[in-house]
Design an enzyme around this catalytic site. Sequence first.
Site, PDB file in Angstrom:
ATOM      1  N   SER A 222       0.819  -1.209   0.000  1.00 17.67           N
ATOM      2  CA  SER A 222       0.000   0.000   0.000  1.00 17.67           C
ATOM      3  C   SER A 222       0.856   1.264   0.000  1.00 17.67           C
ATOM      4  O   SER A 222       2.001   1.263   0.458  1.00 17.67           O
ATOM      5  CB  SER A 222      -0.911   0.016   1.227  1.00 17.67           C
ATOM      6  OG  SER A 222      -0.152   0.249   2.407  1.00 17.67           O
ATOM      7  N   THR A 223       0.261   2.337  -0.493  1.00 16.96           N
ATOM      8  CA  THR A 223       0.951   3.631  -0.494  1.00 16.96           C
ATOM      9  C   THR A 223       1.244   4.088   0.928  1.00 16.96           C
ATOM     10  O   THR A 223       2.328   4.618   1.210  1.00 16.96           O
ATOM     11  CB  THR A 223       0.097   4.673  -1.234  1.00 16.96           C
ATOM     12  OG1 THR A 223      -0.042   4.265  -2.604  1.00 16.96           O
ATOM     13  CG2 THR A 223       0.763   6.044  -1.197  1.00 16.96           C
ATOM     14  N   ALA A 224       0.313   3.860   1.843  1.00 18.55           N
ATOM     15  CA  ALA A 224       0.518   4.294   3.228  1.00 18.55           C
ATOM     16  C   ALA A 224       1.728   3.602   3.850  1.00 18.55           C
ATOM     17  O   ALA A 224       2.552   4.240   4.519  1.00 18.55           O
ATOM     18  CB  ALA A 224      -0.731   4.022   4.056  1.00 18.55           C
ATOM     19  N   THR A 225       1.854   2.300   3.641  1.00 18.88           N
ATOM     20  CA  THR A 225       3.016   1.586   4.175  1.00 18.88           C
ATOM     21  C   THR A 225       4.288   2.034   3.477  1.00 18.88           C
ATOM     22  O   THR A 225       5.343   2.171   4.115  1.00 18.88           O
ATOM     23  CB  THR A 225       2.829   0.071   4.031  1.00 18.88           C
ATOM     24  OG1 THR A 225       1.622  -0.317   4.696  1.00 18.88           O
ATOM     25  CG2 THR A 225       3.993  -0.692   4.637  1.00 18.88           C
ATOM     26  N   GLY A 226       4.206   2.282   2.176  1.00 19.14           N
ATOM     27  CA  GLY A 226       5.371   2.796   1.456  1.00 19.14           C
ATOM     28  C   GLY A 226       5.847   4.126   2.007  1.00 19.14           C
ATOM     29  O   GLY A 226       7.047   4.368   2.142  1.00 19.14           O
ATOM     30  N   GLU A 243       6.771  -0.313  -5.134  1.00 21.48           N
ATOM     31  CA  GLU A 243       5.647  -0.548  -6.044  1.00 21.48           C
ATOM     32  C   GLU A 243       4.403  -0.507  -5.182  1.00 21.48           C
ATOM     33  O   GLU A 243       4.109  -1.445  -4.449  1.00 21.48           O
ATOM     34  CB  GLU A 243       5.812  -1.898  -6.745  1.00 21.48           C
ATOM     35  CG  GLU A 243       4.942  -2.028  -7.986  1.00 21.48           C
ATOM     36  CD  GLU A 243       3.702  -2.864  -7.745  1.00 21.48           C
ATOM     37  OE1 GLU A 243       2.686  -2.268  -7.292  1.00 21.48           O
ATOM     38  OE2 GLU A 243       3.733  -4.068  -7.994  1.00 21.48           O
ATOM     39  N   CYS A 277      -2.147  -5.305  -8.008  1.00 20.09           N
ATOM     40  CA  CYS A 277      -1.867  -3.859  -7.983  1.00 20.09           C
ATOM     41  C   CYS A 277      -2.113  -3.222  -9.336  1.00 20.09           C
ATOM     42  O   CYS A 277      -2.698  -2.147  -9.429  1.00 20.09           O
ATOM     43  CB  CYS A 277      -0.420  -3.609  -7.539  1.00 20.09           C
ATOM     44  SG  CYS A 277      -0.082  -4.071  -5.825  1.00 20.09           S
TER      45      CYS A 277
END
Length: 469
Positions: A222-226, A243, A277
């Site tokens: 996820s973007t938040a974890t990234g 990614e 994704c």
Amino acid sequence: METYDALLASITPDSGETRTILDPATGTVVGQAPVHSIEDLEKAVAAAQAAQPAWAGLGHDARSAALLKAADAVERSAEELARLLSREQGKPLNGPNARFEVGACAAWLRAAATLPLEPETVVDDGETYAELHYRPIGVVGAIGPWNWPMMITIWQIAPALRMGNAVVVKPSEYTPLSVLALVHVLNQEVPEGLLTVVSGGPEVGARLAEHPAIGKIMFTGSTATGQAIIRSSADTVKRLTLELGGNDAGIVLPDADPAAIAEGLFWGSFINTGQTCAALKRLYVHDDIYDAVCDELTKVAAAMPMGVGLEESNVLGPLQNRQQFEVVARLVEAARGSGARVLLGGNPDADQAGFFYPATLVADINNNNPLVTEEQFGPALPIIRYSTVDEAVEMANGLDAGLGASVWSADVTEARKVAARLDAGTVWINKHGAVDPRVPFGGAKQSGYGLEFGVEGLKALGVPQVING
């Protein structure tokens, strides 16, 4: 080659804390996964540091030979790995699912092993001579997702090992057994300590991202974890390949043949039951053929069998976990409540075991509806009308995500013109989500940065060094 039972036994811990992994299709026990600690992570990193210099010293040819043997080992255990993957992740054996995923692991190992990467002469004018080389980073941390746990782990492992690095893998807590089994098979062909799985919780992933001995993090999720990984890696100036989330748009131009593209549209969206994704997650169709595309897509989707993955007839499976099931259900119900038209699906069977959500198509939906603007990551596709190509491009580019996109048309030249206007790392023509180990892949905007696959992917797992003189 090990039997399925022997493979599962080889990754089942004899002692220590464990976590029970359940089949998302049936709720039955698949196996017991170790719950590794920060101390286990430290041991894995130390072992990787110890093993890496000798591995780097072998050179590209010897490392490539080991990766080719590892691909052979994966193929010898392919059916056992696919059965475990199907039971743990939920995806069926057939279709573009479990057997396909294990086959892709072998293909990506071979591609990473055989892609040429020679020193590049950047200047040679008689006065100045400069070459560009790529040296190993050292120890790479690989943090993977639950949707394609084996394949994406190989995307991270294979180029890292080819470039002379050691790897510490942190799998998703939802699908640790698949990754533990895959790495067990790979470790038959690579030196001890070089490749380790640490199957722990979020605190293990956080420590891996900040660890001073880790030179690079590869992350898919996820973007938040990234974003959290970016922050936690900053103090040690780690290299990153991220990614992140996608909400891929597809644009169907008015000259497309609805019947000819329907199956491609379906698999572009519903591969792995929508849990991909770079799946097609919002479809823009011109007014002239909107109803025809809806009709043809509905015919294809209605014919696709969904059920327990080990049953050979099925090509769609459950969502992997209850949390994701609830996300999809919430978004579809919100769309229905807004007045959108549900063409197919949308009513999961409350009495059915497992996290099965039917293949769902939603028409006549507003572009601002949450099913369009939020990544659903499941088997529900919104289909949005448009009148002009400019309008379609504007809507497709209107979100922060930019992983992939696609254009569908009988005129490839015209499709490529539209593709060039889309803000996405990859734009496919008359297909969606097709990745190739030779072709670079990466996201734009908040879908991440860095490239995987191909020669560019190899370079991303090395430290560039210029030798001048």
